[in-house]
Design an enzyme around this catalytic site. Structure first.
Site, PDB file in Angstrom:
ATOM      1  N   HIS A 456       0.831  -1.209   0.000  1.00 39.26           N
ATOM      2  CA  HIS A 456       0.000   0.000   0.000  1.00 39.26           C
ATOM      3  C   HIS A 456       0.865   1.257   0.000  1.00 39.26           C
ATOM      4  CE1 HIS A 456      -3.200  -2.865   1.362  1.00 39.26           C
ATOM      5  NE2 HIS A 456      -3.869  -2.149   0.473  1.00 39.26           N
ATOM      6  N   SER A 458       2.548   4.545  -2.720  1.00 36.75           N
ATOM      7  CA  SER A 458       1.944   5.461  -3.697  1.00 36.75           C
ATOM      8  C   SER A 458       1.789   4.805  -5.068  1.00 36.75           C
ATOM      9  CB  SER A 458       2.765   6.740  -3.804  1.00 36.75           C
ATOM     10  OG  SER A 458       3.961   6.501  -4.512  1.00 36.75           O
ATOM     11  N   MET A 459       2.603   3.775  -5.333  1.00 35.63           N
ATOM     12  CA  MET A 459       2.474   3.075  -6.615  1.00 35.63           C
ATOM     13  C   MET A 459       1.108   2.410  -6.736  1.00 35.63           C
ATOM     14  SD  MET A 459       5.554   0.765  -8.076  1.00 35.63           S
ATOM     15  CE  MET A 459       5.935   0.192  -6.470  1.00 35.63           C
ATOM     16  N   HIS A 498      -7.249   6.746  -2.517  1.00 38.67           N
ATOM     17  CA  HIS A 498      -8.092   5.749  -1.850  1.00 38.67           C
ATOM     18  C   HIS A 498      -7.368   4.966  -0.747  1.00 38.67           C
ATOM     19  CE1 HIS A 498      -6.158   2.566  -4.119  1.00 38.67           C
ATOM     20  NE2 HIS A 498      -6.763   1.718  -3.307  1.00 38.67           N
ATOM     21  N   ASP A 499      -6.023   5.007  -0.704  1.00 37.96           N
ATOM     22  CA  ASP A 499      -5.308   4.361   0.404  1.00 37.96           C
ATOM     23  C   ASP A 499      -4.363   5.348   1.085  1.00 37.96           C
ATOM     24  OD1 ASP A 499      -6.287   1.757   0.758  1.00 37.96           O
ATOM     25  OD2 ASP A 499      -5.250   1.061  -1.050  1.00 37.96           O
TER      26      ASP A 499
HETATM   27 ZN   LIG Z   1      -6.277  -0.106  -2.368  1.00 38.91          ZN
END
Ligand SMILES: [Zn+2]
Length: 701
Positions: A456, A458-459, A498-499
């Site tokens: 999780h 930035s990629m 979103h993460d």
């Molecule tokens: Zn995700």
């Protein structure tokens, strides 16, 4: 004091003089006429009641005074009333001899006249009079509305408490009325007068007499200035209430002061103790320093040489690293190439002119090249990072876009450069008049908000954003759902954030250890709520507010879409969201008409993107799944170190990645990809890739 009832009016002066008007057939005459026909008559009134109250009272019969309804000419001395104890005798007789009660004496009983403010704040006058047929009652309020009733003997007996004679009864009534324990209710044409022992009079509105009665009453009120005294009585009540309120306020203040006083005392005591502790610690420190210096001297060492700070933690080991400035370090030449690729300058002026209107905001940071200049530059691009990034961007609209290379070639800038390119690709800067500086600030902060987790990071944000971009563009999602520019903006931003600030430990872990976030979000989609809240908090600062350019209603709409779709990425809600999607799709495919249908479809898009690894080319899929397992194992290690049970698939001592992946494909990926393919046929190819990847695991196992 006065009493008004149907027909006559009685005025009782404080001097004991009684004025008495009688009017016959009042209901048939006009007000003026009635006044003319009034016949004033003054009777000497011998005051017998020494407890006579100034606010009203019982009109005591003096023996020379008959029922006012009888013609006054017929008054004669012979009508002497019986002694007042007679009702008791009659009462007694009836009880014992069971004989019918004689009511002759009733007409000699005292009439009642009294007044009190009713619950609506108006003064109400009430009178009751025993007449030939029974008990006659009337009430009149300051609006001149008159209510009357006549009760026959049977009814009188019913309402009068059995043990009371009429005089006691009337006195009780008067007392209750003055003390306002006599309640008055109005509904339409009816007034209910209720004594506290549930004796109830229901008086009917009498329209015929109302006007006449009111004119008479107001004449009397004017001539005796009773209005003024009414007002002052009201004033006294108001003042008393105000006084009570003030008294209450004072009491509250006193109580509050007591509480404050005690807390001050406590604080002072604590401070005293702390100062004592501080003093003794200081003494201890002095002693220790002296010992330390003595020791150093004894060993022949310089204390300054012994300062040995810990080495700084290895960078990128864990946790996010916020930027020191608003933006990351920009590779301007790369940005120029990207901008020129999608939005080349129309003419020389785009490159040098002063920026004036909101339409120029897209040029704030980077000025594009002319189309032919761009082509020349690209042709002569030397080998190196810029060339690799531009090659990468060639595949921006393709399924095998490679965020790994992008991340490596841009110093961890996959979100930043992919977002910049996609915004240009959709022409969002110009169409929405986005301020380029704000967009660059925002992309920089979003990228920096991702932790260097195994998976999780930035990629993953850039990857999910790319798949959403693909579904909307090549998958025909934008067209099919008839999305507006601000919808596309909302979806790209939702995907990239979103993460945001994902700590590398999943929702279950947070709930299990009762982390701060799980408390904050009550164990419901803990991380998903956190990603959103953090970003919207960031956007409250104007220089990061990417939605600055949207109309307020579009900004709200975009926010709602983002919240809906990012919360849907909680895999704990998969069955719920997917179930809703399947049911909706079974009805029809017209999802563009309603906002919630649109958002349901968009939720499925981002969900597919979030777990799209399984549908990517095998080499990418394996890279991603290895990274995911690495992050899972790290959580498993964490759990083991805490002495907790290690979560399934997170125990590096019992690896069975293949089994987990095949099950995940069968129960989650394939059904979901198929149903999305049903709605967006252009996406059906992902099912085939997923099947190939599944076959790989079967083979390996
Ligand atoms: Zn995700």
């Amino acid at each position: 004091f006065f009493s008004a009832w149907f027909g006559p009016i009685v005025i009782v002066h404080d001097t004991g003089i009684v004025q008495f008007w009688s009017v016959s057939s009042v209901s048939n005459v006009l007000p003026k006429e009635s006044k003319r026909r009034m016949r004033p008559m003054i009777l000497n009134f011998e005051r017998k009641d020494t407890n006579h109250k100034p606010t009203g009272g019982t009109f005591t019969n003096n023996g020379k005074f008959a029922s006012p309804l009888e013609p006054l000419e017929n008054l004669s001395d012979s009508q002497t009333p019986p002694a007042l104890h007679e009702p008791e005798t009659a009462h007694h007789d009836r009880d014992h001899k069971n004989e019918p009660l004689s009511h002759d004496w009733l007409k000699f009983l005292p009439p009642l006249f009294t007044s009190c403010p009713d619950p609506t704040g108006k003064t109400l006058y009430i009178s009751a009079l025993v007449v030939g047929q029974g008990l006659y009652m009337s009430a009149i309020d300051l609006n001149g509305v008159c209510y009357t009733t006549t009760l026959n003997y049977t009814e009188v007996d019913r309402i009068r408490p059995m043990q009371q004679d009429f005089e006691t009864f009337f006195k009780a009534m008067e007392k209750q009325f003055q003390e306002r324990t006599f309640r008055v209710y109005r509904s339409g044409a009816k007034v209910m007068l209720i004594l506290k022992d549930d004796i109830c009079f229901s008086l009917l509105h009498n329209d015929d007499t109302a006007t006449v009665m009111w004119n008479m009453v107001s004449d009397v009120l004017e001539s005796f200035s009773l209005r003024t005294s009414d007002n002052s009585a009201e004033g006294v009540v108001q003042l008393r209430e105000q006084l009570e309120r003030l008294q209450n306020d004072i009491n509250e203040e006193i109580a509050r002061k007591k509480v404050l006083q005690s807390s001050i005392t406590r604080s002072e005591e604590e401070e005293r103790q702390n100062m004592q502790k501080y003093g003794s610690l200081q003494n201890e420190a002095v002693t220790l320093t002296q010992e330390w210096q003595q020791m150093c001297e004894a060993m022949g060492l310089d204390p300054a040489d012994l300062d040995n700070p810990l080495p700084p933690p290895a960078s990128g080991s864990y946790g996010r690293q916020p930027l020191a400035t608003d933006t990351r370090e920009l590779d301007i030449s790369l940005l120029v190439l990207l901008k020129s690729k999608y939005s080349p300058a129309n003419d020389e002026s785009d490159r040098f002119r002063e920026l004036e209107s909101p339409k120029d905001r897209w040029l704030k940071v980077v000025r594009p090249l002319l189309s032919n200049e761009y082509k020349t530059q690209m042709k002569n691009l030397p080998e190196g990072k810029t060339q690799l990034v531009m090659k990468c961007m060639e595949k921006l609209d393709e399924w095998d876009f490679d965020v790994w290379t992008l991340q490596d070639m841009t110093e961890q800038g996959s979100i930043f450069y992919a977002a910049y390119a996609m915004f240009l690709r959709w022409d969002l800067f110009r169409r929405l008049e986005i301020d380029e500086q704000i967009a660059i600030n925002f992309f920089s902060q979003v990228e920096a908000g991702y932790h260097p987790n195994a998976y999780h990071n930035s990629m993953h944000g850039a990857d999910v954003m790319h798949i959403v971009h693909y579904i909307l563009l090549k998958g025909q999602g934008k067209e099919k759902l008839q999305l507006k520019d601000h919808d596309v903006l909302a979806m790209l931003v939702a995907a990239m954030i979103h993460d945001f600030d994902h700590p590398g430990l999943n929702n279950n872990f947070h709930i299990k250890v009762q982390s701060y976030l799980s408390t904050l979000y009550n164990d419901r989609s803990v991380l998903e709520n956190h990603h959103l809240a953090e970003v919207f908090d960031l956007m409250k600062t104007p220089r990061f507010n990417l939605f600055h350019c949207l109309k307020p209603e579009h900004a709200l709409d975009a926010r709602e879409t983002m919240i809906e779709v990012v919360l849907a990425t909680d895999m704990g809600l998969h069955a719920k969201v997917f179930g809703a999607w399947k049911r909706r799709l079974a009805q029809n495919h017209t999802l563009h008409k309603r906002k919630d249908d649109q958002r349901l479809a968009l939720s499925m898009c981002i969900k597919m993107a979030d777990i799209s690894n399984c549908g990517r080319p095998l080499d990418m899929y394996l890279k991603w799944s290895t990274k995911l397992v690495e992050e899972f194992f790290a959580q498993g290690d964490n759990e083991r170190a805490r002495g907790d049970t290690v979560s399934p698939f997170m125990d590096r001592q019992q690896p069975h990645m293949g089994k987990g992946q095949v099950a995940f494909m069968n129960y989650v990926i394939l059904p979901m990809f198929e149903s999305i393919g049903e709605y967006l046929p252009e996406m059906m190819f992902a099912v085939d890739i997923a099947l190939t990847n599944k076959a790989y695991w079967k083979q390996v196992e």
